[in-house]
Design a protein around this motif. Sequence first.
Motif, PDB file in Angstrom:
ATOM      1  N   PHE A  67      -1.362  -0.417  13.783  1.00 29.70           N
ATOM      2  CA  PHE A  67      -0.372  -0.974  12.484  1.00 29.70           C
ATOM      3  C   PHE A  67      -0.516  -1.433  11.137  1.00 29.70           C
ATOM      4  N   ILE A  68      -2.098  -1.966  11.334  1.00 27.79           N
ATOM      5  CA  ILE A  68      -2.328  -1.997   9.775  1.00 27.79           C
ATOM      6  C   ILE A  68      -2.283  -0.640   8.416  1.00 27.79           C
ATOM      7  N   SER A  69      -2.328   1.045   9.366  1.00 30.36           N
ATOM      8  CA  SER A  69      -3.137   1.596   8.456  1.00 30.36           C
ATOM      9  C   SER A  69      -0.661   2.494   7.930  1.00 30.36           C
ATOM     10  N   VAL A  70      -0.086   2.077   9.155  1.00 29.49           N
ATOM     11  CA  VAL A  70       0.918   2.867   9.340  1.00 29.49           C
ATOM     12  C   VAL A  70       2.208   1.179   9.281  1.00 29.49           C
ATOM     13  N   PHE A  71       2.853   0.417  10.047  1.00 31.62           N
ATOM     14  CA  PHE A  71       3.192  -0.593   9.433  1.00 31.62           C
ATOM     15  C   PHE A  71       2.888  -1.267   8.556  1.00 31.62           C
ATOM     16  N   ALA A  72       1.936  -1.959   8.386  1.00 35.47           N
ATOM     17  CA  ALA A  72       1.204  -3.123   6.956  1.00 35.47           C
ATOM     18  C   ALA A  72       1.741  -1.685   5.657  1.00 35.47           C
ATOM     19  N   ARG A  73       1.515  -0.902   5.445  1.00 38.39           N
ATOM     20  CA  ARG A  73       1.783   0.136   4.278  1.00 38.39           C
ATOM     21  C   ARG A  73       2.559  -0.074   4.006  1.00 38.39           C
ATOM     22  N   MET A  74       4.131  -0.511   5.227  1.00 35.15           N
ATOM     23  CA  MET A  74       5.238   0.350   4.430  1.00 35.15           C
ATOM     24  C   MET A  74       5.700  -1.530   3.769  1.00 35.15           C
ATOM     25  N   LYS A  75       5.173  -2.135   3.808  1.00 37.83           N
ATOM     26  CA  LYS A  75       5.499  -4.084   3.634  1.00 37.83           C
ATOM     27  C   LYS A  75       5.034  -3.920   2.381  1.00 37.83           C
ATOM     28  N   LEU A  76       3.592  -4.074   2.487  1.00 33.28           N
ATOM     29  CA  LEU A  76       2.948  -4.527   1.459  1.00 33.28           C
ATOM     30  C   LEU A  76       2.447  -3.521   0.364  1.00 33.28           C
ATOM     31  N   PRO A  77       1.738  -3.965  -0.757  1.00 33.61           N
ATOM     32  CA  PRO A  77       0.981  -3.130  -1.640  1.00 33.61           C
ATOM     33  C   PRO A  77      -0.406  -1.731  -1.013  1.00 33.61           C
ATOM     34  N   ALA A  78       0.185  -1.047  -1.293  1.00 30.56           N
ATOM     35  CA  ALA A  78      -1.407   0.161  -0.882  1.00 30.56           C
ATOM     36  C   ALA A  78      -2.251  -0.827  -1.184  1.00 30.56           C
ATOM     37  N   GLU A  79      -3.305  -1.017  -1.697  1.00 25.34           N
ATOM     38  CA  GLU A  79      -4.735  -1.125  -2.358  1.00 25.34           C
ATOM     39  C   GLU A  79      -4.713  -2.701  -2.045  1.00 25.34           C
ATOM     40  N   ASP A  80      -3.638  -3.405  -1.300  1.00 24.37           N
ATOM     41  CA  ASP A  80      -4.028  -4.290   0.164  1.00 24.37           C
ATOM     42  C   ASP A  80      -5.147  -3.738   1.373  1.00 24.37           C
ATOM     43  N   THR A 199       5.149 -14.098   4.902  1.00 23.39           N
ATOM     44  CA  THR A 199       5.143 -14.901   3.814  1.00 23.39           C
ATOM     45  C   THR A 199       6.332 -14.296   2.722  1.00 23.39           C
ATOM     46  N   LEU A 200       6.478 -12.951   2.589  1.00 27.03           N
ATOM     47  CA  LEU A 200       6.877 -12.492   1.519  1.00 27.03           C
ATOM     48  C   LEU A 200       8.822 -12.457   1.638  1.00 27.03           C
ATOM     49  N   PRO A 201       9.465 -13.042   0.614  1.00 30.61           N
ATOM     50  CA  PRO A 201      10.659 -13.471   0.727  1.00 30.61           C
ATOM     51  C   PRO A 201      11.356 -12.685   1.206  1.00 30.61           C
ATOM     52  N   ALA A 202      12.743 -13.591   1.870  1.00 35.27           N
ATOM     53  CA  ALA A 202      13.339 -12.612   3.033  1.00 35.27           C
ATOM     54  C   ALA A 202      14.142 -11.400   2.084  1.00 35.27           C
ATOM     55  N   PRO A 203      14.626 -11.013   1.088  1.00 29.03           N
ATOM     56  CA  PRO A 203      15.229  -9.889   0.550  1.00 29.03           C
ATOM     57  C   PRO A 203      14.269  -8.908   0.826  1.00 29.03           C
ATOM     58  N   GLU A 204      12.645  -9.320   0.165  1.00 26.48           N
ATOM     59  CA  GLU A 204      11.742  -7.979   1.056  1.00 26.48           C
ATOM     60  C   GLU A 204      11.174  -7.183   1.704  1.00 26.48           C
ATOM     61  N   ARG A 205      12.108  -8.128   2.995  1.00 21.94           N
ATOM     62  CA  ARG A 205      11.816  -8.032   4.563  1.00 21.94           C
ATOM     63  C   ARG A 205      12.553  -6.743   5.273  1.00 21.94           C
ATOM     64  N   LYS A 206      11.828  -6.700   5.816  1.00 20.12           N
ATOM     65  CA  LYS A 206      12.942  -5.317   6.594  1.00 20.12           C
ATOM     66  C   LYS A 206      12.285  -5.889   7.804  1.00 20.12           C
ATOM     67  N   PRO A 207      13.390  -5.510   8.925  1.00 15.63           N
ATOM     68  CA  PRO A 207      13.604  -5.743  10.404  1.00 15.63           C
ATOM     69  C   PRO A 207      12.486  -5.432  10.716  1.00 15.63           C
ATOM     70  N   THR A 208      11.682  -6.356  11.552  1.00 15.55           N
ATOM     71  CA  THR A 208      10.300  -5.390  12.392  1.00 15.55           C
ATOM     72  C   THR A 208      10.803  -5.578  13.869  1.00 15.55           C
ATOM     73  N   ALA A 209      10.448  -3.884  13.863  1.00 12.99           N
ATOM     74  CA  ALA A 209      10.155  -3.355  15.170  1.00 12.99           C
ATOM     75  C   ALA A 209       9.184  -3.409  16.391  1.00 12.99           C
TER      76      ALA A 209
END
Length: 261
Positions: A67-80, A199-209
């Motif tokens: 989840f951290i390495s793959v999914f979160a990286r798709m949604k959040l800045p890479a440096e985070d 907490t991301l704005p809705a337009p920036e949020r992708k559907p969560t599989a």
Amino acid sequence: MNYPAPTHLIVTRDYGETNRKLLAKEAAADLTRVESASRKVNISLASPEGKRLYLRCFYVSQANFHFISVFARMKLPAEDVDQVEQELRTMLDARIVLANQRIVAFEKLCHQHGIHELASYDIEPLALEAKVFSMFGRRLLELISKVDQLMPMLETLCIDEVLSTSQLITEKSQIKKTVRAVTATTRALSLGLLKRINTLPAPERKPTAPSSLPSQGDDSATSPAFTGVTQRADHPAPNPAPERVLSTPVAPSSEEVPASP
């Protein structure tokens, strides 16, 4: 005159029944939908502590690593995400170093007291093919293997009265916490990233599989079966697991320590 009973009448060797019960009882994350490649590593765990830590912590943690390495990286800045991964690497490496130090210390203690052969378990080892999906999973598997190596040393030192029973229990508890804390910390980190994503704005949020979310642990009443390992040919296969992963990470057991690195 009473004579002692023949050994074969009072000792029954376990040929895998205990391991089958463990596999049937313990649950882990469902990784059937993780599409990443995995290295297959044959392992054999002899101690009851090593077996239970593997079954309760290894695949639950790997699901959260993913989840951290793959999914979160798709949604959040890479440096985070890089910062979280570095924290995981540092924590796992530090605990492996600590386990190595304990192995050296207890080996030295055995030699000082003339102990050249360790106590062994009458229960058959748990022989498995572990699936390693990431560098974090590889480190965690190494840590669990070292914990399994330490346990018969401690048992031997207690049998030979080098350690007291209280010292044995304390040492075992501290060593097991090195693995449980990894699982707790990984869960906390993945949950923190999930909250940030939500907490991301809705337009920036992708559907969560469903397959992308942090993994449920083995305390779920709806996940009775253990998955994520491939049994060797001479061991029975565990029951299939339900095909779902819940949306929030859950600690794998009530014994787990607080989430601190």
